[in-house]
Scaffold this motif. Structure first.
Motif, PDB file in Angstrom:
ATOM      1  N   GLY A 115      28.257 -26.464 -39.458  1.00 47.33           N
ATOM      2  CA  GLY A 115      29.100 -27.307 -38.805  1.00 47.33           C
ATOM      3  C   GLY A 115      28.278 -28.885 -38.328  1.00 47.33           C
ATOM      4  O   GLY A 115      29.318 -29.903 -38.265  1.00 47.33           O
ATOM      5  N   ASP A 116      27.044 -29.029 -38.594  1.00 45.76           N
ATOM      6  CA  ASP A 116      26.444 -30.360 -38.424  1.00 45.76           C
ATOM      7  C   ASP A 116      26.408 -31.013 -39.850  1.00 45.76           C
ATOM      8  O   ASP A 116      25.989 -30.269 -40.939  1.00 45.76           O
ATOM      9  CB  ASP A 116      25.191 -30.250 -38.004  1.00 45.76           C
ATOM     10  N   PRO A 117      26.871 -32.266 -40.143  1.00 39.14           N
ATOM     11  CA  PRO A 117      27.113 -32.925 -41.460  1.00 39.14           C
ATOM     12  C   PRO A 117      25.630 -32.906 -41.911  1.00 39.14           C
ATOM     13  O   PRO A 117      25.437 -33.172 -43.278  1.00 39.14           O
ATOM     14  CB  PRO A 117      27.816 -34.098 -41.181  1.00 39.14           C
ATOM     15  N   ARG A 118      24.618 -32.774 -41.242  1.00 37.90           N
ATOM     16  CA  ARG A 118      23.388 -33.145 -41.768  1.00 37.90           C
ATOM     17  C   ARG A 118      22.752 -31.858 -42.616  1.00 37.90           C
ATOM     18  O   ARG A 118      21.929 -31.588 -43.574  1.00 37.90           O
ATOM     19  CB  ARG A 118      22.253 -33.510 -40.777  1.00 37.90           C
ATOM     20  N   ILE A 119      23.471 -30.898 -42.449  1.00 31.70           N
ATOM     21  CA  ILE A 119      23.051 -29.164 -43.020  1.00 31.70           C
ATOM     22  C   ILE A 119      24.020 -28.976 -44.142  1.00 31.70           C
ATOM     23  O   ILE A 119      25.037 -28.796 -43.807  1.00 31.70           O
ATOM     24  CB  ILE A 119      23.056 -28.161 -41.966  1.00 31.70           C
ATOM     25  N   GLU A 140      19.371 -26.006 -45.683  1.00 26.37           N
ATOM     26  CA  GLU A 140      19.235 -27.037 -46.433  1.00 26.37           C
ATOM     27  C   GLU A 140      19.580 -28.496 -45.954  1.00 26.37           C
ATOM     28  O   GLU A 140      20.931 -28.488 -45.688  1.00 26.37           O
ATOM     29  CB  GLU A 140      19.703 -26.865 -47.933  1.00 26.37           C
ATOM     30  N   VAL A 141      18.691 -29.368 -45.933  1.00 26.90           N
ATOM     31  CA  VAL A 141      19.351 -30.633 -45.121  1.00 26.90           C
ATOM     32  C   VAL A 141      19.471 -31.792 -46.031  1.00 26.90           C
ATOM     33  O   VAL A 141      18.514 -31.767 -46.815  1.00 26.90           O
ATOM     34  CB  VAL A 141      18.009 -31.079 -43.908  1.00 26.90           C
ATOM     35  N   ALA A 142      20.490 -32.682 -45.891  1.00 29.59           N
ATOM     36  CA  ALA A 142      20.547 -33.628 -47.121  1.00 29.59           C
ATOM     37  C   ALA A 142      19.579 -34.568 -46.722  1.00 29.59           C
ATOM     38  O   ALA A 142      18.946 -34.887 -45.861  1.00 29.59           O
ATOM     39  CB  ALA A 142      22.139 -34.285 -46.493  1.00 29.59           C
ATOM     40  N   ALA A 143      19.052 -35.234 -48.064  1.00 32.37           N
ATOM     41  CA  ALA A 143      18.240 -36.123 -47.970  1.00 32.37           C
ATOM     42  C   ALA A 143      18.488 -37.122 -47.556  1.00 32.37           C
ATOM     43  O   ALA A 143      19.670 -37.882 -47.557  1.00 32.37           O
ATOM     44  CB  ALA A 143      17.883 -36.141 -49.628  1.00 32.37           C
ATOM     45  N   ARG A 146      18.714 -38.553 -40.769  1.00 28.10           N
ATOM     46  CA  ARG A 146      17.979 -38.336 -39.555  1.00 28.10           C
ATOM     47  C   ARG A 146      17.970 -36.966 -39.096  1.00 28.10           C
ATOM     48  O   ARG A 146      18.951 -36.192 -38.986  1.00 28.10           O
ATOM     49  CB  ARG A 146      18.328 -39.248 -38.421  1.00 28.10           C
ATOM     50  N   THR A 147      16.517 -36.453 -38.786  1.00 26.09           N
ATOM     51  CA  THR A 147      16.646 -35.208 -38.236  1.00 26.09           C
ATOM     52  C   THR A 147      16.456 -34.757 -36.691  1.00 26.09           C
ATOM     53  O   THR A 147      16.356 -33.709 -36.338  1.00 26.09           O
ATOM     54  CB  THR A 147      15.315 -34.320 -38.919  1.00 26.09           C
ATOM     55  N   ALA A 148      16.574 -35.745 -36.065  1.00 30.66           N
ATOM     56  CA  ALA A 148      16.354 -36.069 -34.627  1.00 30.66           C
ATOM     57  C   ALA A 148      17.613 -35.179 -34.185  1.00 30.66           C
ATOM     58  O   ALA A 148      18.677 -35.365 -34.155  1.00 30.66           O
ATOM     59  CB  ALA A 148      16.621 -37.314 -33.835  1.00 30.66           C
ATOM     60  N   GLY A 149      17.091 -34.028 -33.199  1.00 30.13           N
ATOM     61  CA  GLY A 149      18.322 -33.294 -32.554  1.00 30.13           C
ATOM     62  C   GLY A 149      18.748 -32.148 -33.619  1.00 30.13           C
ATOM     63  O   GLY A 149      19.413 -31.216 -33.352  1.00 30.13           O
ATOM     64  N   LEU A 150      18.135 -32.189 -34.717  1.00 31.25           N
ATOM     65  CA  LEU A 150      18.581 -30.710 -35.535  1.00 31.25           C
ATOM     66  C   LEU A 150      17.949 -29.466 -35.089  1.00 31.25           C
ATOM     67  O   LEU A 150      18.763 -28.555 -35.162  1.00 31.25           O
ATOM     68  CB  LEU A 150      17.985 -30.881 -36.936  1.00 31.25           C
ATOM     69  N   SER A 180      17.937 -32.638 -52.309  1.00 27.01           N
ATOM     70  CA  SER A 180      18.237 -33.840 -52.970  1.00 27.01           C
ATOM     71  C   SER A 180      19.285 -34.044 -53.888  1.00 27.01           C
ATOM     72  O   SER A 180      19.620 -35.164 -54.639  1.00 27.01           O
ATOM     73  CB  SER A 180      17.103 -34.160 -53.613  1.00 27.01           C
ATOM     74  N   GLY A 181      20.317 -32.865 -53.872  1.00 27.27           N
ATOM     75  CA  GLY A 181      21.287 -33.175 -54.398  1.00 27.27           C
ATOM     76  C   GLY A 181      22.402 -34.222 -54.030  1.00 27.27           C
ATOM     77  O   GLY A 181      22.317 -34.745 -52.953  1.00 27.27           O
ATOM     78  N   PRO A 182      23.613 -34.350 -54.698  1.00 29.71           N
ATOM     79  CA  PRO A 182      24.623 -35.349 -54.070  1.00 29.71           C
ATOM     80  C   PRO A 182      25.167 -35.003 -52.943  1.00 29.71           C
ATOM     81  O   PRO A 182      25.268 -33.915 -52.675  1.00 29.71           O
ATOM     82  CB  PRO A 182      25.848 -35.312 -55.285  1.00 29.71           C
TER      83      PRO A 182
END
Length: 184
Positions: A115-119, A140-143, A146-150, A180-182
């Motif tokens: 649900g978090d767009p960074r993941i 898997e976190v998008a390259a 920002r990882t603050a709060g993750l 590191s994917g799109p």
């Protein structure tokens, strides 16, 4: 029938199919002493010879299909023992027992985490016993994000999951990888 008995039954069926398929292929390739006489009695050998070469081809196809069906069953049944989505969590209560499908709970946690767009992706494995199960999480976190709060997001998702299950994980292992994917 229990899950273990079901797996054992279908594993035996799969092994029999693989053996049958292997035997038919061995006869077709001439590798079995006695040739087709091992599988066909005298009454069936004559029509089989009259159908040449299609009889041998049909026998080879049957052998390959039986072997493939057996291998597919083996893979499915042996994978079920350690696979995801099999099993239930049972919680005894005052009026009976509540059963929760482990696969549904795992998919719910994966949806909550993504649900978090960074993941980008989350993979969760639940093992152990219901009072204190082990929880293995890989995100898997998008390259470049920002990882603050993750960490807080993952912690709160695990807390919601534990509240839903009604028990706390005995072991929690979270692994984060940069994807590191799109971007999505």
């Amino acid at each position: 029938m229990t899950n273990a008995a079901h797996r054992l039954l279908w594993t035996v069926v799969a092994l029999l199919l693989v053996a049958l398929g292997g035997t038919v292929l061995a006869v077709n390739l001439g590798r079995l002493p006695g040739g087709a006489g091992v599988l066909l009695d005298a009454g069936l050998r004559r029509p089989f010879r009259l159908a040449a070469p299609w009889g041998a081809l049909a026998l080879a196809v049957v052998g390959v299909l039986a072997a493939l069906a057996g291998l597919w069953l083996l893979r499915a049944e042996l994978g079920a023992a350690r696979g995801r989505g099999y099993g239930t969590l049972a919680h005894p209560g005052r009026r009976g027992r509540t059963r929760l499908a482990a696969g549904a709970l795992v998919r719910a946690l994966e949806r909550d985490l993504t649900g978090d767009p960074r993941i980008r992706r989350a993979h969760v494995v639940l093992t152990g016993t219901p009072p204190r199960p082990d929880l293995w999480i890989r995100v898997e976190v998008a390259a470049g994000t920002r990882t603050a709060g993750l960490r807080e997001h993952v912690d709160s998702a695990v807390r919601r999951y534990a509240d839903t299950m009604g028990c706390r994980p005995a072991r929690l292992d979270v692994t984060a990888h940069v994807d590191s994917g799109p971007s999505r």
